[in-house]
Write a protein that holds these residues in place. Structure first.
Motif, short mmCIF file in Angstrom:
data_model
loop_
_atom_site.label_atom_id
_atom_site.label_comp_id
_atom_site.label_asym_id
_atom_site.label_seq_id
_atom_site.Cartn_x
_atom_site.Cartn_y
_atom_site.Cartn_z
N ALA A 589 0.83 -1.21 0.00
CA ALA A 589 0.00 0.00 0.00
C ALA A 589 0.86 1.25 0.00
O ALA A 589 0.54 2.24 -0.67
N ALA A 590 1.97 1.22 0.74
CA ALA A 590 2.88 2.37 0.78
C ALA A 590 3.49 2.61 -0.60
O ALA A 590 3.60 3.76 -1.06
N ALA A 600 1.82 15.92 -2.06
CA ALA A 600 1.72 15.99 -0.61
C ALA A 600 2.38 14.80 0.08
O ALA A 600 2.53 14.80 1.31
N LEU A 601 2.79 13.79 -0.70
CA LEU A 601 3.37 12.57 -0.11
C LEU A 601 4.72 12.23 -0.74
O LEU A 601 5.13 11.08 -0.75
N LYS A 602 5.43 13.24 -1.22
CA LYS A 602 6.66 12.94 -1.96
C LYS A 602 7.86 12.67 -1.05
O LYS A 602 8.83 12.04 -1.47
N CYS A 612 0.18 7.20 9.45
CA CYS A 612 -0.12 7.19 10.89
C CYS A 612 -1.39 7.99 11.21
O CYS A 612 -1.74 8.14 12.38
N GLY A 613 -2.05 8.52 10.18
CA GLY A 613 -3.29 9.24 10.41
C GLY A 613 -3.09 10.65 10.91
O GLY A 613 -3.96 11.23 11.56
N ILE A 614 -1.94 11.25 10.58
CA ILE A 614 -1.62 12.61 11.02
C ILE A 614 -1.75 13.54 9.83
O ILE A 614 -1.03 13.38 8.84
N THR A 615 -2.66 14.48 9.91
CA THR A 615 -2.86 15.41 8.80
C THR A 615 -1.70 16.41 8.75
O THR A 615 -1.04 16.67 9.75
N LEU A 624 -6.65 14.52 1.04
CA LEU A 624 -6.28 13.12 1.14
C LEU A 624 -6.84 12.44 2.39
O LEU A 624 -6.65 11.24 2.57
N ARG A 625 -7.52 13.21 3.23
CA ARG A 625 -8.02 12.61 4.47
C ARG A 625 -9.02 11.49 4.21
O ARG A 625 -9.13 10.54 4.99
N GLY A 626 -9.74 11.58 3.11
CA GLY A 626 -10.72 10.54 2.79
C GLY A 626 -10.14 9.36 2.05
O GLY A 626 -10.86 8.42 1.71
N HIS A 627 -8.84 9.38 1.80
CA HIS A 627 -8.17 8.28 1.09
C HIS A 627 -8.28 7.00 1.92
O HIS A 627 -8.19 7.01 3.15
N ARG A 628 -8.44 5.89 1.24
CA ARG A 628 -8.65 4.60 1.94
C ARG A 628 -7.49 4.21 2.87
O ARG A 628 -7.67 3.47 3.83
N ASP A 629 -6.28 4.70 2.58
CA ASP A 629 -5.12 4.31 3.37
C ASP A 629 -4.71 5.34 4.41
O ASP A 629 -3.69 5.16 5.08
N PHE A 630 -5.49 6.42 4.53
CA PHE A 630 -5.15 7.42 5.57
C PHE A 630 -5.32 6.77 6.94
O PHE A 630 -6.37 6.24 7.28
N GLY A 631 -4.26 6.80 7.76
CA GLY A 631 -4.31 6.19 9.09
C GLY A 631 -4.21 4.68 9.07
O GLY A 631 -4.51 4.03 10.08
N ARG A 632 -3.76 4.12 7.98
CA ARG A 632 -3.68 2.66 7.85
C ARG A 632 -2.79 2.06 8.96
O ARG A 632 -3.06 0.96 9.46
#
Length: 649
Positions: A589-590, A600-602, A612-615, A624-632
């Motif tokens: 997933a990563a 935002a994730l480069k 880790c679910g930290i905005t 990206l907060r609604g992304h399926r892997d946010f806070g995975r």
């Protein structure tokens, strides 16, 4: 003390007692109130450390009616402002508030009442102090008293340090405030010393009533994560029904746990910052009216809530500090009747809480680049916190804190906030407006209005450019626009707040400065982690829970006789964490996230925060907060997630 001085003091005391009874309807003061009020009426500043719900507000409300001038109350709690304002208006006290919930007509009325001298007591948020127009108006007032609520936020040693608060002491001096009342419900001796120093309060003018609440029964149950829900339901069922708050760490936990309790037959609703404002208001109003409702909430709930009959405060997740815990349990039993404070302590919570601390610390590269940009300009600079936050992907708080550190080092000096853009819509023809002024003022206004750029519905003025073009002070242009707005000649809006600074000295050793600032951020991180460890120490303490908690705040009490330990509960040790491990699927997933090439994730730290679910500013703006892997990987230590992010990059 001379006879005349004694006579004046006696008369002032008699008058205060009369106001207490006739206006507020009380026959006597609560502990500490009279001492603080007398100090203020005598002209001295004061620090008041009272437990939550013990009547701090009277300490400024009563003097506000007796002092010659305006009382300004700075509070971050909009709910508190609204509740107190309703109470004061019932007592016919001319009070007002300025916050983001007011519409234009309401705000205009507040400004007009201030100008006329009608208002005696004004509530504002700390953020309002960044409003250029408001500060100009405040400078025209005689401020008899400045009351600062949640004053622990001023201290770098505090659990909730807010850089905006550090500017309050400087602002008080600039506005020639006659006296200050600093209020807090949670402060260690170090924090109290910081507050007193900031506002030049003498040691004898610090009023501390003590934190002990005899009606609060503290219980702690060490448990494994898998049994917590069952334990909570069991404890709620074993006690008489009544209003209760259950605190959780994460927003989704609030929703899931509220649904679980509903299924078990309880009246429960979730409350968190991710809900729409009207949804939060609906839950809050339902709770205030109910006799047995449970609110499952993040720490967003409870600030400023004045409900006296809360019978229980439950911590489903560990609190992040003993300061937070003391403040949150203080919302129980304000009516003086018995109330239960129960903590379900699970070691698994440490990972989530620690991750927020580790994840918020900026990288040294971000600190270096940000500092270099700030100090590479001229002798005066203007900065946008929003723009800097986005450019370096660090929270607004980090940017503000860095600017504060540079001020404390004597490198920068704040010159105050300014708006880059003023927009207005005319409500009357210009000729009709200008006819109301003498020739000189009419010519000045005409020159200002002629510099406005026409848009589809608004006219826009660059105030800095207009000041330079007309060779007129910026303050005069802003005051003129504000005056026309208050008269109803135009509707004025502002945008693009920027903060001005003077560069007081050039830095020869930039790397040394950057290293010093980074050390401060890392020290705050260590302090946050240490506060978490102290929560664990309370859970595992061999003695009285109440006594151990009070000792942290510098108060000696001895065994309370009514907490869980005093009732015979054995000493506990938190079960070892069952900690989640990073799986092959998590690694895949990563890699997939990196392949999506989101700006935002480069960087590895950005990816680690996201997992880790930290905005962060970048991930929030990329939605990206609604992304399926946010806070995975929210249950995995941050260091391990960062290692994964660096490995797949």
């Amino acid at each position: 003390m001379s006879a005349a001085t004694l006579e004046r003091k006696t008369a002032m005391t008699d008058r205060a007692n009369q106001v207490l009874k006739e206006v507020f309807g009380f026959d006597e003061y609560r502990p500490g109130q009279e001492q603080a009020i007398r100090q203020l009426l005598a002209g001295s500043s004061s620090v008041a450390i009272f437990p939550t719900g013990s009547g701090k507000s009277l300490c400024y409300q009563l003097p506000a009616l007796m002092l010659d001038g305006l009382t300004v109350v700075i509070s971050p709690l909009i709910a508190l402002m609204k509740d107190q304002l309703d109470f004061l208006r019932e007592k016919n006290v001319p009070a007002a508030r300025l916050d983001s919930t007011l519409d234009r007509a309401e705000a205009v009325q507040v400004y007009n009442d201030l100008r006329s001298g009608h208002t005696r007591l004004l509530y504002v948020s700390p953020e309002r102090l960044a409003n250029e127009r408001f500060l100009q108006l405040l400078a025209q007032q005689k401020i008899a008293l400045l009351a600062v609520d949640e004053a622990h936020c001023i201290s770098a040693w505090g659990h909730n340090f807010r850089p905006d608060y550090l500017r309050i002491a400087e602002l008080a001096k600039r506005l020639k405030v006659e006296r200050v009342l600093a209020l807090t419900a949670t402060a260690t001796p170090e924090v109290v010393a910081d507050i007193a120093e900031a506002f030049s309060v003498e040691p004898e003018h610090v009023v501390h009533t003590g934190f002990y609440r005899a009606n609060l029964e503290i219980h702690v149950t060490a448990c494994d994560d898998s049994e917590r829900r069952r334990l909570l339901a069991k404890k709620l069922s074993s006690r008489p029904r009544g209003p209760a708050i259950v605190y959780v760490t994460l927003q989704r936990s609030a929703e899931q746990l509220a649904e679980f309790l509903e299924d078990k037959g309880f009246s429960a609703q979730a409350y968190h910052a991710g809900m729409k404002p009207e949804e939060r208001t609906e839950v809050q109003e339902a709770f205030m009216a109910a006799d047995d409702m449970i609110v499952v909430a993040t720490i967003a709930f409870g600030m400023g809530i004045d409900k006296a009959n809360i019978r229980g405060v439950y911590h489903f997740n560990l609190p992040k500090s003993l300061e937070s815990y003391q403040q949150e349990i203080g919302r129980a039993g304000r009516d003086g009747k018995p109330a239960v404070c129960e903590m379900l302590a699970c070691r698994n919570d440490l990972v989530t809480l620690e991750n927020f601390s580790y994840g918020d610390t900026p990288t040294e590269l971000a600190v270096r680049d940000l500092t270099k940009e700030l100090l590479s300009g001229g002798e005066e600079i203007e900065v946008s916190v929003y723009e800097l936050s986005g450019r370096y992907d660090v929270r607004d708080l980090v940017v503000k804190t860095l600017l504060t550190y540079l001020e404390l080092e004597g490198i920068l000096q704040s010159t105050g906030p300014k708006y880059t853009e003023y927009k207005f819509q005319p409500q009357r023809p210009s000729l009709e407006v200008l006819q109301q002024f003498d020739d000189e003022r009419a010519q000045f206004l005409r020159s200002v209005l002629q510099l406005a750029r026409k848009g589809r519905t608004w006219l826009t003025i660059d105030v800095a450019a207009a000041s330079e073009r007309l060779v007129q002070p910026r303050e005069r242009i802003v005051a003129a626009l504000d005056y026309l707005d208050q008269r109803g000649d135009i509707v004025l809006q502002t945008a693009g707040v920027r903060f001005g600074y003077k560069v007081l000295k050039r830095v020869a050793d930039l790397e040394g400065l950057v290293h010093s600032i980074q050390e401060k951020f890392e020290m705050r991180e260590e302090q946050d982690i240490d506060r978490l460890r102290r929560v664990i120490s309370l859970v595992e303490s061999p003695g009285c829970y109440t006594d151990n908690l009070l000792e942290y705040f510098g108060e000696e009490h001895g065994k309370c006789g009514h907490c869980g330990r005093c009732q015979g509960a054995p000493q506990q040790v938190l079960p070892l964490s069952t900690g989640a491990a990073i799986s092959t699927a998590d690694r895949a997933a990563a890699k997939q996230l990196l392949s999506e090439r989101s700006p935002a994730l480069k960087h590895p730290r950005q990816l680690a925060r996201f997992l880790c679910g930290i905005t962060s500013p970048a991930s929030s703006r990329a939605k990206l907060r609604g992304h399926r892997d946010f806070g995975r990987l929210v249950s995995v230590p941050f260091a391990e997630v960062l290692e994964l992010a660096e490995d797949v990059a």
